[in-house]
Design an enzyme around this catalytic site. Structure first.
Site, PDB file in Angstrom:
ATOM      1  N   HIS A  86      65.062 -19.451  56.627  1.00 38.76           N
ATOM      2  CA  HIS A  86      65.884 -20.192  55.656  1.00 38.76           C
ATOM      3  C   HIS A  86      65.502 -21.661  55.660  1.00 38.76           C
ATOM      4  O   HIS A  86      65.183 -22.228  56.711  1.00 38.76           O
ATOM      5  CB  HIS A  86      67.388 -19.973  55.872  1.00 38.76           C
ATOM      6  CG  HIS A  86      67.952 -20.376  57.200  1.00 38.76           C
ATOM      7  ND1 HIS A  86      68.443 -21.642  57.438  1.00 38.76           N
ATOM      8  CD2 HIS A  86      68.138 -19.693  58.355  1.00 38.76           C
ATOM      9  CE1 HIS A  86      68.914 -21.698  58.678  1.00 38.76           C
ATOM     10  NE2 HIS A  86      68.729 -20.539  59.266  1.00 38.76           N
ATOM     11  N   ASP A  88      67.499 -24.101  54.217  1.00 37.35           N
ATOM     12  CA  ASP A  88      68.667 -24.996  54.280  1.00 37.35           C
ATOM     13  C   ASP A  88      68.977 -25.293  55.743  1.00 37.35           C
ATOM     14  O   ASP A  88      68.620 -24.525  56.638  1.00 37.35           O
ATOM     15  CB  ASP A  88      69.886 -24.342  53.604  1.00 37.35           C
ATOM     16  CG  ASP A  88      70.313 -23.046  54.276  1.00 37.35           C
ATOM     17  OD1 ASP A  88      69.440 -22.192  54.537  1.00 37.35           O
ATOM     18  OD2 ASP A  88      71.512 -22.870  54.570  1.00 37.35           O
ATOM     19  N   GLU A 150      71.702 -19.958  53.943  1.00 36.52           N
ATOM     20  CA  GLU A 150      72.079 -19.180  55.133  1.00 36.52           C
ATOM     21  C   GLU A 150      73.192 -19.865  55.890  1.00 36.52           C
ATOM     22  O   GLU A 150      74.136 -19.228  56.354  1.00 36.52           O
ATOM     23  CB  GLU A 150      70.861 -18.981  56.035  1.00 36.52           C
ATOM     24  CG  GLU A 150      71.045 -17.921  57.126  1.00 36.52           C
ATOM     25  CD  GLU A 150      71.784 -18.405  58.365  1.00 36.52           C
ATOM     26  OE1 GLU A 150      72.301 -17.555  59.112  1.00 36.52           O
ATOM     27  OE2 GLU A 150      71.875 -19.637  58.593  1.00 36.52           O
TER      28      GLU A 150
HETATM   29  N1  BES Z   1      69.946 -19.191  63.308  1.00 38.22           N
HETATM   30  C1  BES Z   1      71.372 -19.046  63.281  1.00 38.22           C
HETATM   31  C2  BES Z   1      71.841 -17.737  63.863  1.00 38.22           C
HETATM   32  C3  BES Z   1      71.662 -17.661  65.350  1.00 38.22           C
HETATM   33  C4  BES Z   1      72.465 -18.438  66.145  1.00 38.22           C
HETATM   34  C5  BES Z   1      70.719 -16.861  65.910  1.00 38.22           C
HETATM   35  C6  BES Z   1      72.316 -18.421  67.510  1.00 38.22           C
HETATM   36  C7  BES Z   1      70.540 -16.850  67.273  1.00 38.22           C
HETATM   37  C8  BES Z   1      71.335 -17.631  68.079  1.00 38.22           C
HETATM   38  C9  BES Z   1      71.871 -19.189  61.857  1.00 38.22           C
HETATM   39  O1  BES Z   1      71.231 -20.229  61.168  1.00 38.22           O
HETATM   40  C10 BES Z   1      73.323 -19.557  61.876  1.00 38.22           C
HETATM   41  O2  BES Z   1      73.630 -20.640  62.306  1.00 38.22           O
HETATM   42  N2  BES Z   1      74.183 -18.688  61.402  1.00 38.22           N
HETATM   43  C11 BES Z   1      75.554 -19.020  61.173  1.00 38.22           C
HETATM   44  C12 BES Z   1      76.051 -18.037  60.158  1.00 38.22           C
HETATM   45  C13 BES Z   1      77.231 -18.476  59.374  1.00 38.22           C
HETATM   46  C14 BES Z   1      77.074 -19.780  58.679  1.00 38.22           C
HETATM   47  C15 BES Z   1      77.602 -17.402  58.382  1.00 38.22           C
HETATM   48  C16 BES Z   1      76.358 -18.945  62.451  1.00 38.22           C
HETATM   49  O3  BES Z   1      76.024 -18.153  63.371  1.00 38.22           O
HETATM   50  O4  BES Z   1      77.326 -19.694  62.567  1.00 38.22           O
HETATM   51 MN    MN Z   2      69.210 -20.185  61.348  1.00 43.10          MN
HETATM   52 MN    MN Z   3      72.059 -22.150  61.862  1.00 45.62          MN
END
Ligand code: BES
Ligand code: MN
Ligand code: MN
Length: 449
Positions: A86, A88, A150
């Site tokens: 992503h 963003d 995302e």
């Molecule tokens: N890259 C992260 C997800 C992630 C976090 C993977 C920690 C591995 C370890 C992703 O960009 C993220 O931050 N996702 C959000 C999703 C939400 C905004 C719907 C999250 O986990 O808060």
């Molecule tokens: Mn991420």
């Molecule tokens: Mn993130």
């Protein structure tokens, strides 16, 4: 012919320069004033993919942020691999706490600092490096899909999937947006928690009152709110909401010292909850109060506050249903509001958790690629974070194998101040992905079965 590891090393300086340019674009979709930057970021990603040799590159949007889809057709009989990242990023937070400008990439001690250097512009860099290392002509079909919202919960992703289904169809989906066990040991992410949030508002009065005249008889809304929020955990710090799901984490050991080192927990502050660390992080629900609206101290006078609200965010263990969890949280808040105060719960975002069965030829190919690139076996790890898009993709393409990789490490500080990418991890992750493309071409017959 030079081997792929050497070719990744050769393309890396240019890839890093491209990553730095992407980091200079403030692609914060959550900030309405910076949506033009998100557009500029999509255009830059599209340009980089075209220059790398993708014949078909499109910027697409379905009422939300611009995403980029690039396609390189498969040689006859070869599978197609979708590479996700992503473009963003999270808002930068308090700029004064950054050691260098958040949108000016800066190297210190082998790490590149800046918002999005890791989460997740490094994912884009990884895909670019793997594709360029193959001279723009890998032995498999490659579709790159770079999403632009995302960090806002991917609200238009299901429409994007429906509108571009054929362009996004693939045999294997590689999601480069997760963590690694350390800078030397890669993770194969096998489960992610889901997410559900809401805003809870409590009201006790239709206007503020003199706290000396009525304090002790009439409750103030902020006291009501803190009692209500306190009811979300028991004394040990376990979530105290009924009806939530718990699964079982892989038996991976996290020492208390590592928890302290990885989080910066202050002296004397204890961990919360019961069970192993992996169990609490990956397989149990968690509840966090992420914001409160009330009278700021500078404006505080001796007044009973008539209403106050908080945003509550919950992580949902793999196997749980995010909407049902939000309903359970809502019921809890409605039933635990003290002193008959009025309570209104406004539902927010939901995103489903996801668990992967990492067996079969695609995962074998990934493990071999990891071992070769990192010199260490990958650990099957859960993560506590969420990528709701995975469940959506899995249901759109039920036959595709999903691999969750990433370029983060325990010191990345994603979403926080001073986010950074370990440059050695970028090289290892890019090498592993380039090797994976070769291995998927070779194991194609097995993938098809
Ligand atoms: N890259 C992260 C997800 C992630 C976090 C993977 C920690 C591995 C370890 C992703 O960009 C993220 O931050 N996702 C959000 C999703 C939400 C905004 C719907 C999250 O986990 O808060
Ligand atoms: Mn991420
Ligand atoms: Mn993130």
């Amino acid at each position: 012919m030079t081997d792929i590891t050497t070719r990744v090393r050769d393309v890396l300086p240019a890839v890093r320069a491209d990553l730095e340019n992407l980091v200079r674009i403030e692609s914060v979709w959550a900030d309405p004033d910076r949506r033009g930057e998100v557009q500029r970021s999509a255009e830059e990603v599209a340009k980089l993919l075209s220059e790398a040799g993708f014949g078909d590159v499109r910027i697409v949007a379905e009422g939300g942020a611009p995403a980029v889809i690039a396609h390189h057709p498969p040689p006859p009989g070869a599978p197609t691999v979708l590479l996700y990242a992503h473009h963003d990023v999270q808002p930068e937070g308090d700029r004064s706490q950054w050691y260098s400008e958040p949108f000016e990439p800066t190297e210190r001690d082998g790490r590149l600092y800046g918002r999005g250097t890791a989460d997740d512009k490094a994912g884009i860099a990884t895909h670019l490096a793997a594709f360029r290392a193959h001279g723009g002509n890998p032995p498999v079909g490659v579709t790159v899909f770079v999403e632009g919202e995302e960090e806002s919960g991917s609200p238009s992703l299901s429409r994007l999937l429906a509108a571009h289904r054929d362009a996004l169809a693939a045999d294997v989906i590689v999601i480069a947006d997760s963590d690694n066990w350390s800078t030397e040991v890669p993770s194969l992410t096998v489960s992610l928690r889901g997410l559900a949030d809401c805003i809870v508002e409590v009201a006790t009065l239709d206007h503020g009152l003199h706290s000396g005249m009525w304090g002790g008889v009439v409750p103030d809304a902020l006291s009501v709110l803190v009692r209500l929020l306190a009811s979300l955990h028991d004394d040990e710090g376990n979530v105290a909401v009924d009806g939530l799901h718990e699964s079982t984490a892989a038996p991976v050991e996290y020492t208390p010292e590592r928890v302290r080192a990885d989080t910066g927990l202050l002296d004397g502050v204890q961990e919360i909850g019961s069970g192993s660390v992996a169990q609490r992080l990956w397989a149990k629900p968690a509840i966090t109060v992420v914001g409160i609206d009330t009278t700021p101290i500078a404006k505080a006078s001796n007044t009973l506050t008539p209403c106050a609200r908080a945003k509550v965010s919950m992580r949902v263990a793999p196997g749980g249903d995010a909407a049902e969890h939000l309903a359970a949280l809502t019921r809890h808040l409605e039933q635990h509001t003290p002193w008959g105060a009025q309570v209104t719960v406004t539902p927010g975002d939901v995103g489903e958790p996801y668990a992967i069965d990492p067996s079969g030829p695609v995962y074998d190919a990934a493990r071999a690629a990891f071992r070769q690139a990192w010199g260490n076996d990958a650990i099957d790890a859960g993560v506590g974070g969420s990528i709701p898009f995975i469940a959506a993709f899995a249901s759109a393409f039920p036959d595709a194998k999903i691999l969750v990789t990433g370029v983060e490490d325990p010191d990345t500080q994603a979403h926080s101040i001073n986010e950074s990418l370990h440059l050695g991890v970028l090289e290892r992750a890019a090498t592993a992905e380039a090797l994976l493309l070769d291995r998927l071409a070779r194991s194609d017959r097995q993938i098809a079965t």
